[in-house]
Design a protein around this motif. Structure first.
Motif, PDB file in Angstrom:
ATOM      1  N   VAL A  30      -8.636  -8.020  13.540  1.00  0.00           N
ATOM      2  CA  VAL A  30      -7.940  -8.996  14.380  1.00  0.00           C
ATOM      3  C   VAL A  30      -8.999  -9.560  15.323  1.00  0.00           C
ATOM      4  O   VAL A  30      -9.254  -9.014  16.399  1.00  0.00           O
ATOM      5  CB  VAL A  30      -6.784  -8.349  15.169  1.00  0.00           C
ATOM      6  N   ARG A  31      -9.628 -10.638  14.919  1.00  0.00           N
ATOM      7  CA  ARG A  31     -10.751 -11.197  15.681  1.00  0.00           C
ATOM      8  C   ARG A  31     -10.328 -11.731  17.042  1.00  0.00           C
ATOM      9  O   ARG A  31     -11.120 -11.750  17.973  1.00  0.00           O
ATOM     10  CB  ARG A  31     -11.446 -12.294  14.880  1.00  0.00           C
ATOM     11  N   SER A  32      -9.076 -12.140  17.173  1.00  0.00           N
ATOM     12  CA  SER A  32      -8.628 -12.656  18.470  1.00  0.00           C
ATOM     13  C   SER A  32      -8.500 -11.545  19.514  1.00  0.00           C
ATOM     14  O   SER A  32      -8.427 -11.817  20.700  1.00  0.00           O
ATOM     15  CB  SER A  32      -7.293 -13.380  18.315  1.00  0.00           C
ATOM     16  N   GLY A  33      -8.479 -10.291  19.069  1.00  0.00           N
ATOM     17  CA  GLY A  33      -8.340  -9.172  19.992  1.00  0.00           C
ATOM     18  C   GLY A  33      -9.652  -8.494  20.333  1.00  0.00           C
ATOM     19  O   GLY A  33      -9.666  -7.516  21.085  1.00  0.00           O
ATOM     20  N   ASP A  34     -10.776  -8.982  19.803  1.00  0.00           N
ATOM     21  CA  ASP A  34     -12.078  -8.389  20.095  1.00  0.00           C
ATOM     22  C   ASP A  34     -12.394  -8.511  21.582  1.00  0.00           C
ATOM     23  O   ASP A  34     -12.083  -9.524  22.205  1.00  0.00           O
ATOM     24  CB  ASP A  34     -13.185  -9.074  19.294  1.00  0.00           C
ATOM     25  N   LYS A  35     -13.014  -7.456  22.140  1.00  0.00           N
ATOM     26  CA  LYS A  35     -13.384  -7.505  23.552  1.00  0.00           C
ATOM     27  C   LYS A  35     -14.570  -6.585  23.822  1.00  0.00           C
ATOM     28  O   LYS A  35     -14.712  -5.539  23.195  1.00  0.00           O
ATOM     29  CB  LYS A  35     -12.217  -7.105  24.443  1.00  0.00           C
TER      30      LYS A  35
END
Length: 70
Positions: A30-35
């Motif tokens: 889930v690339r939008s959740g990378d941090k």
């Protein structure tokens, strides 16, 4: 006959070398959740969410593991 023996050997090798810890998990990035340099992965089978610093999918299933409380 050689083809049948080759298929049997291949099947046995897959059983021996497969990772049983993640057999039921289907990790999706889930690339939008990378941090903070960590990659987020969500299991399509159980819904577990895991962050990894290596950028690779987790090696162990999180279904039967209790969550760490900080």
């Amino acid at each position: 006959m050689i083809i049948v023996a080759g298929l049997i050997i291949a099947f046995v090798l897959v059983l021996v070398f497969s990772n049983r810890a993640t057999r039921n998990c289907r990790w999706r990035a889930v690339r939008s959740g990378d941090k903070d340099g960590e990659a987020m992965y969500r299991c399509a089978a159980c819904g577990a969410v895991v962050f990894t610093s290596t950028g690779k999918e987790p090696l162990h299933c999180r279904v039967n593991q209790p969550e760490k409380k900080e």
